[in-house]
Motif scaffolding. Structure first.
Motif, PDB file in Angstrom:
ATOM      1  N   LEU A  22     -10.171  29.810 -18.959  1.00  0.00           N
ATOM      2  CA  LEU A  22     -11.589  29.467 -18.987  1.00  0.00           C
ATOM      3  C   LEU A  22     -11.929  29.014 -20.396  1.00  0.00           C
ATOM      4  O   LEU A  22     -11.664  29.723 -21.369  1.00  0.00           O
ATOM      5  CB  LEU A  22     -12.436  30.691 -18.605  1.00  0.00           C
ATOM      6  N   ALA A  23     -12.495  27.835 -20.519  1.00  0.00           N
ATOM      7  CA  ALA A  23     -12.721  27.245 -21.825  1.00  0.00           C
ATOM      8  C   ALA A  23     -14.179  27.290 -22.210  1.00  0.00           C
ATOM      9  O   ALA A  23     -15.057  27.253 -21.361  1.00  0.00           O
ATOM     10  CB  ALA A  23     -12.245  25.798 -21.819  1.00  0.00           C
ATOM     11  N   LEU A  24     -14.432  27.374 -23.513  1.00  0.00           N
ATOM     12  CA  LEU A  24     -15.756  27.099 -24.023  1.00  0.00           C
ATOM     13  C   LEU A  24     -15.966  25.591 -24.036  1.00  0.00           C
ATOM     14  O   LEU A  24     -15.012  24.829 -24.135  1.00  0.00           O
ATOM     15  CB  LEU A  24     -15.895  27.640 -25.446  1.00  0.00           C
ATOM     16  N   PRO A  25     -17.197  25.136 -23.945  1.00  0.00           N
ATOM     17  CA  PRO A  25     -17.450  23.692 -24.052  1.00  0.00           C
ATOM     18  C   PRO A  25     -16.986  23.174 -25.411  1.00  0.00           C
ATOM     19  O   PRO A  25     -16.883  23.923 -26.382  1.00  0.00           O
ATOM     20  CB  PRO A  25     -18.974  23.589 -23.906  1.00  0.00           C
ATOM     21  N   LEU A  26     -16.712  21.886 -25.458  1.00  0.00           N
ATOM     22  CA  LEU A  26     -16.325  21.259 -26.717  1.00  0.00           C
ATOM     23  C   LEU A  26     -17.503  21.300 -27.687  1.00  0.00           C
ATOM     24  O   LEU A  26     -18.620  20.930 -27.342  1.00  0.00           O
ATOM     25  CB  LEU A  26     -15.912  19.810 -26.458  1.00  0.00           C
ATOM     26  N   ALA A 296     -16.440  25.345 -13.211  1.00  0.00           N
ATOM     27  CA  ALA A 296     -15.038  25.002 -13.458  1.00  0.00           C
ATOM     28  C   ALA A 296     -14.919  23.654 -14.162  1.00  0.00           C
ATOM     29  O   ALA A 296     -14.117  23.489 -15.086  1.00  0.00           O
ATOM     30  CB  ALA A 296     -14.266  24.989 -12.146  1.00  0.00           C
ATOM     31  N   PHE A 297     -15.712  22.673 -13.741  1.00  0.00           N
ATOM     32  CA  PHE A 297     -15.721  21.375 -14.408  1.00  0.00           C
ATOM     33  C   PHE A 297     -16.155  21.531 -15.870  1.00  0.00           C
ATOM     34  O   PHE A 297     -15.561  20.946 -16.781  1.00  0.00           O
ATOM     35  CB  PHE A 297     -16.675  20.418 -13.704  1.00  0.00           C
ATOM     36  N   THR A 298     -17.213  22.294 -16.081  1.00  0.00           N
ATOM     37  CA  THR A 298     -17.738  22.478 -17.434  1.00  0.00           C
ATOM     38  C   THR A 298     -16.709  23.141 -18.339  1.00  0.00           C
ATOM     39  O   THR A 298     -16.561  22.782 -19.513  1.00  0.00           O
ATOM     40  CB  THR A 298     -19.014  23.325 -17.396  1.00  0.00           C
ATOM     41  N   ALA A 299     -15.965  24.090 -17.789  1.00  0.00           N
ATOM     42  CA  ALA A 299     -14.991  24.831 -18.575  1.00  0.00           C
ATOM     43  C   ALA A 299     -13.685  24.080 -18.757  1.00  0.00           C
ATOM     44  O   ALA A 299     -12.830  24.510 -19.523  1.00  0.00           O
ATOM     45  CB  ALA A 299     -14.714  26.181 -17.910  1.00  0.00           C
ATOM     46  N   GLY A 300     -13.497  22.966 -18.053  1.00  0.00           N
ATOM     47  CA  GLY A 300     -12.273  22.205 -18.195  1.00  0.00           C
ATOM     48  C   GLY A 300     -11.132  22.728 -17.363  1.00  0.00           C
ATOM     49  O   GLY A 300      -9.965  22.432 -17.635  1.00  0.00           O
ATOM     50  N   ILE A 301     -11.431  23.522 -16.326  1.00  0.00           N
ATOM     51  CA  ILE A 301     -10.382  24.076 -15.477  1.00  0.00           C
ATOM     52  C   ILE A 301      -9.877  23.044 -14.488  1.00  0.00           C
ATOM     53  O   ILE A 301      -8.706  23.024 -14.125  1.00  0.00           O
ATOM     54  CB  ILE A 301     -10.912  25.327 -14.742  1.00  0.00           C
ATOM     55  N   SER A 302     -10.743  22.184 -14.023  1.00  0.00           N
ATOM     56  CA  SER A 302     -10.364  21.113 -13.102  1.00  0.00           C
ATOM     57  C   SER A 302     -11.372  19.987 -13.238  1.00  0.00           C
ATOM     58  O   SER A 302     -12.465  20.178 -13.776  1.00  0.00           O
ATOM     59  CB  SER A 302     -10.331  21.632 -11.662  1.00  0.00           C
ATOM     60  N   ALA A 365     -20.009  17.034 -24.638  1.00  0.00           N
ATOM     61  CA  ALA A 365     -19.954  16.932 -26.101  1.00  0.00           C
ATOM     62  C   ALA A 365     -20.517  15.631 -26.641  1.00  0.00           C
ATOM     63  O   ALA A 365     -21.062  15.592 -27.746  1.00  0.00           O
ATOM     64  CB  ALA A 365     -18.511  17.100 -26.565  1.00  0.00           C
ATOM     65  N   ASP A 366     -20.388  14.550 -25.880  1.00  0.00           N
ATOM     66  CA  ASP A 366     -20.858  13.255 -26.371  1.00  0.00           C
ATOM     67  C   ASP A 366     -22.315  12.982 -26.024  1.00  0.00           C
ATOM     68  O   ASP A 366     -22.806  11.873 -26.210  1.00  0.00           O
ATOM     69  CB  ASP A 366     -19.965  12.135 -25.837  1.00  0.00           C
ATOM     70  N   GLY A 367     -23.021  14.002 -25.489  1.00  0.00           N
ATOM     71  CA  GLY A 367     -24.436  13.849 -25.172  1.00  0.00           C
ATOM     72  C   GLY A 367     -24.728  13.403 -23.760  1.00  0.00           C
ATOM     73  O   GLY A 367     -25.878  13.441 -23.318  1.00  0.00           O
ATOM     74  N   SER A 368     -23.709  12.947 -23.030  1.00  0.00           N
ATOM     75  CA  SER A 368     -23.909  12.569 -21.631  1.00  0.00           C
ATOM     76  C   SER A 368     -23.804  13.805 -20.752  1.00  0.00           C
ATOM     77  O   SER A 368     -23.531  14.911 -21.234  1.00  0.00           O
ATOM     78  CB  SER A 368     -22.870  11.524 -21.211  1.00  0.00           C
ATOM     79  N   THR A 369     -24.032  13.641 -19.452  1.00  0.00           N
ATOM     80  CA  THR A 369     -23.909  14.762 -18.529  1.00  0.00           C
ATOM     81  C   THR A 369     -22.618  14.637 -17.734  1.00  0.00           C
ATOM     82  O   THR A 369     -21.971  13.588 -17.714  1.00  0.00           O
ATOM     83  CB  THR A 369     -25.098  14.811 -17.559  1.00  0.00           C
ATOM     84  N   LEU A 370     -22.262  15.716 -17.051  1.00  0.00           N
ATOM     85  CA  LEU A 370     -21.101  15.655 -16.170  1.00  0.00           C
ATOM     86  C   LEU A 370     -21.258  14.547 -15.147  1.00  0.00           C
ATOM     87  O   LEU A 370     -20.297  13.842 -14.825  1.00  0.00           O
ATOM     88  CB  LEU A 370     -20.904  16.994 -15.459  1.00  0.00           C
ATOM     89  N   LEU A 371     -22.466  14.375 -14.622  1.00  0.00           N
ATOM     90  CA  LEU A 371     -22.678  13.348 -13.612  1.00  0.00           C
ATOM     91  C   LEU A 371     -22.488  11.949 -14.182  1.00  0.00           C
ATOM     92  O   LEU A 371     -22.005  11.051 -13.485  1.00  0.00           O
ATOM     93  CB  LEU A 371     -24.062  13.489 -12.978  1.00  0.00           C
ATOM     94  N   ASP A 372     -22.862  11.752 -15.443  1.00  0.00           N
ATOM     95  CA  ASP A 372     -22.643  10.447 -16.066  1.00  0.00           C
ATOM     96  C   ASP A 372     -21.170  10.048 -16.023  1.00  0.00           C
ATOM     97  O   ASP A 372     -20.842   8.867 -15.929  1.00  0.00           O
ATOM     98  CB  ASP A 372     -23.105  10.463 -17.523  1.00  0.00           C
TER      99      ASP A 372
END
Length: 492
Positions: A22-26, A296-302, A365-372
Motif C-alpha cells: 500500500l503506497a502513499l500518494p506521490l 487501490a488506484f490511488t495507492a498504486g496497487i493496480s 501528483a501533477d494536479g490532474s485527477t485519476l479520471l483525467d
C-alpha cells in the motif's frame, strides 16, 4: 526516525505480509530536485482503465433516446460508410440530465464536468458469432486474451515499474496460459476479501488483524513532520487518509443497516433473503467495490479494474430468470421493457457514473485527477437493436468517461452506423448482418490510449484492431481496412 525516500522510485511503499503493498500518494515536495521533473512526467503518463459489462442486449430507443435524432455537427466517410458526430446535449429537466431512458442521472451527479468527459458511441459491432459471450466486451476470443490482461502484462502500460495485476470480477476476463485461453481467476469474490488483500496484514488465524491503514497513518504523520513537505503535499496526504478511512468504515458498515454486523461484505449481502428484489442494494454493492478500487488506484496497487456482476442484475430477478423474464420480452412487453431500462439505468448511474465521480475526486501528483488519466468504459454482452433485439452482435452500446490523459476527445455522441443501407432485419434488400464499424477497431484504440503500440498487441501490427483477426463475416474490405485506424473524431 526520519523516513527514507528512494530518489529512483516514484512511490514510497509500506509493505504488508503476503506481498500486499500500500503506497502513499506521490509527494513532489519530497522528491530530490533532480528527480522531480522526471518523476512528475512519469506520473502524468500514468493511465488507468476500468470496464463494466452489462449482460444481454437492449433496444436502440431505450439506450440512445434523443441521441438518435441529434443534428450532425460533423460527417465523414470512414471504412466506406458515412458516419456522424455531435456534442452531447446538456439539457436539464426536473433536476436530471436526460439523454435517454437509460442514460440519465441527477444533475448533481452527472455534472457539466462529468458530461464534458463522457462519450456515447453507437454503431460498432462484434464481428464474431451471435449469442452470449463473456470476454467479447473486452476484446477476448478463443485465441486471444482480453485487453485487461494485455495491459496487466505490458511494460508499456507500466513503464519503469513492476507489473501489477488487474482487479478482476466475474466472467469478463480471459487469460492466455500454456493450455490456451482460460477465464481469469477472480481477484476476490467480495469487497471485504478484496479489502483484506489490499489493506490488511496477515496474522495468525483467529486473531485480530491489524489494519494496514493504521500503519499508513503512522507513516504519513512522519512524512508530514518533515520540513520539506509542502502545504499542498500535506493536504494531499490528508485527502488520501480521509478516503482510506471512509473505505474502511463502509466495509465495516455494509451496504444496508438491516444486514448483519459488525462486518458485512457484498457476498453476504447478496446471500441475504430478498436481495434480488432490492435493486438499490445491487447498486450499493457496486459502490462498495468502487470505494476499494479507487483506493487501490490511488495507492498504486493496480491500474486496471474489470467487472460484470452475474449474480445480480440491478433488476428484481437473478441472472437466468432475469434474462428469460425481461431480456427476452423487451420487444413484446412494454412493462418488461420499462423494467429492463430501469435496471440498466441503475447500473449506469449507480455503478459507472459513481466510479467516475469517485476517481474525479482524487488529485494526483501533477494536479490532474485519476479520471483525467483514465478511461472508464461500459460494454454490453449483446447488441442494441430493433428486430431481433436480443441475441445479436450489432451496435454494442458503449459509454465512456475520461480522456485517458488527453488521448480521447470527449463530450460527444458518435454514430458509426451505415444509415444508407441499415436495416435491423436480414432481407433481400439487406443481405448482410452488420451495422457499421467493428468492435476490434474500438479495442485497438483503447490499447493505444493506454500507451501500447499495435506491435505490442498483434503480430501483424493490429491490421484489424484487437483482436487482429478478420474472421468469416459479411463486413466489407473497406471496413476491415479501416480497423487499424482511430475511430473518427474520437482521437483528440
Amino acid at each position: 526516525m526520519k523516513p527514507k525516500f528512494d530518489p529512483v522510485s516514484r512511490r514510497q511503499f509500506l509493505v504488508g505480509a503476503g506481498g500486499a503493498a500500500l503506497a502513499l500518494p506521490l509527494l513532489p515536495s519530497l522528491l530530490p530536485r533532480a528527480a522531480e521533473a522526471q518523476t512528475l512526467a512519469a506520473a502524468s503518463a500514468e493511465r488507468y482503465f476500468a470496464h463494466m459489462t452489462t449482460w444481454h442486449g437492449v433496444l436502440q430507443d431505450q439506450f440512445y433516446g434523443s441521441l438518435l435524432n441529434l443534428p450532425a455537427a460533423a460527417t465523414t466517410t470512414h471504412g466506406g460508410i458515412g458516419v456522424r458526430s455531435a456534442p452531447l446535449p446538456t439539457t436539464v429537466s426536473n433536476g436530471r440530465v436526460v439523454l435517454s431512458e437509460i442514460l440519465q442521472a441527477p444533475q448533481t451527479a452527472l455534472t457539466p464536468r462529468l458530461l464534458s468527459m463522457m462519450n456515447v458511441i453507437n454503431g460498432i459491432d462484434m464481428p464474431g458469432g451471435q449469442g452470449h459471450n463473456r470476454g467479447g466486451t473486452l476484446g477476448g476470443d478463443a485465441a486471444n486474451p482480453t485487453i485487461d490482461q494485455v495491459l496487466a502484462a505490458s511494460s508499456k502500460f507500466y513503464p519503469g515499474g513492476a507489473l501489477q495485476p488487474a482487479i478482476v470480477r466475474n466472467l469478463v476476463s480471459l487469460s492466455k496460459t500454456s493450455s490456451g485461453i482460460v477465464q481469469t481467476q477472480e481477484t476476490a469474490d467480495s469487497n471485504v476479501k478484496l479489502f483484506d488483500r489490499l489493506f490488511k496484514t496477515t496474522t495468525t488465524p483467529n486473531t485480530t488483524q491489524p489494519v494496514l491503514v493504521d500503519s499508513v497513518r503512522e507513516h504519513a504523520a512522519l512524512v508530514k513532520a518533515d520540513p520539506r513537505c509542502s502545504t499542498d503535499c500535506r493536504n494531499r496526504l490528508d485527502e488520501y487518509l480521509t478516503m482510506l478511512s471512509e473505505v474502511q468504515g463502509k466495509v465495516q458498515q455494509g451496504a444496508n443497516s438491516n444486514f448483519p454486523r459488525p462486518t458485512v461484505d457484498t457476498r453476504a449481502v447478496e446471500n441475504t433473503a430478498g436481495f434480488y428484489g432490492q435493486p438499490e442494494n445491487h447498486a450499493k454493492c457496486e459502490q462498495l467495490w468502487n470505494d476499494i478500487v479507487v483506493a487501490a488506484f490511488t495507492a498504486g496497487i493496480s491500474r486496471v479494474y474489470v467487472c460484470g456482476p452475474t449474480s445480480y442484475t440491478f433488476g428484481p430477478d437473478p441472472e437466468h430468470a432475469w434474462h428469460n423474464n425481461y431480456a427476452h420480452q423487451i420487444e413484446s412487453d412494454p412493462a418488461r421493457r420499462a423494467g429492463y431500462s430501469a435496471a440498466v439505468q441503475l447500473q449506469f448511474e449507480g455503478a459507472q457514473l459513481d466510479l467516475a465521480r469517485k476517481m474525479d475526486a482524487v488529485r494526483t501528483a501533477d494536479g490532474s485527477t485519476l479520471l483525467d488519466k483514465a478511461l472508464i468504459a461500459s460494454g454490453h454482452e449483446l447488441g442494441s437493436g430493433g428486430s431481433p433485439g436480443n441475441h445479436h452482435n450489432r451496435c454494442i452500446p458503449v459509454v465512456t468517461f475520461g480522456s485517458a490523459g488527453g488521448f480521447f476527445k470527449t463530450g460527444q455522441s458518435l454514430d458509426y452506423r451505415d444509415m444508407n443501407s441499415f436495416l435491423w432485419s436480414i432481407s433481400p434488400t439487406s443481405p448482410r448482418w452488420y451495422s457499421g464499424l467493428t468492435y476490434n477497431q474500438w479495442m485497438g484504440m483503447v490499447l493505444r490510449a493506454m500507451g501500447l503500440s499495435p506491435a505490442d498487441y498483434s503480430a501483424n501490427s493490429g491490421a484489424y484492431g484487437y483482436p487482429s483477426v478478420k474472421g468469416s463475416n459479411s463486413y466489407s474490405d473497406a471496413i476491415w481496412a479501416a480497423a487499424a485506424a482511430d475511430l473518427p473524431w474520437l482521437k483528440a
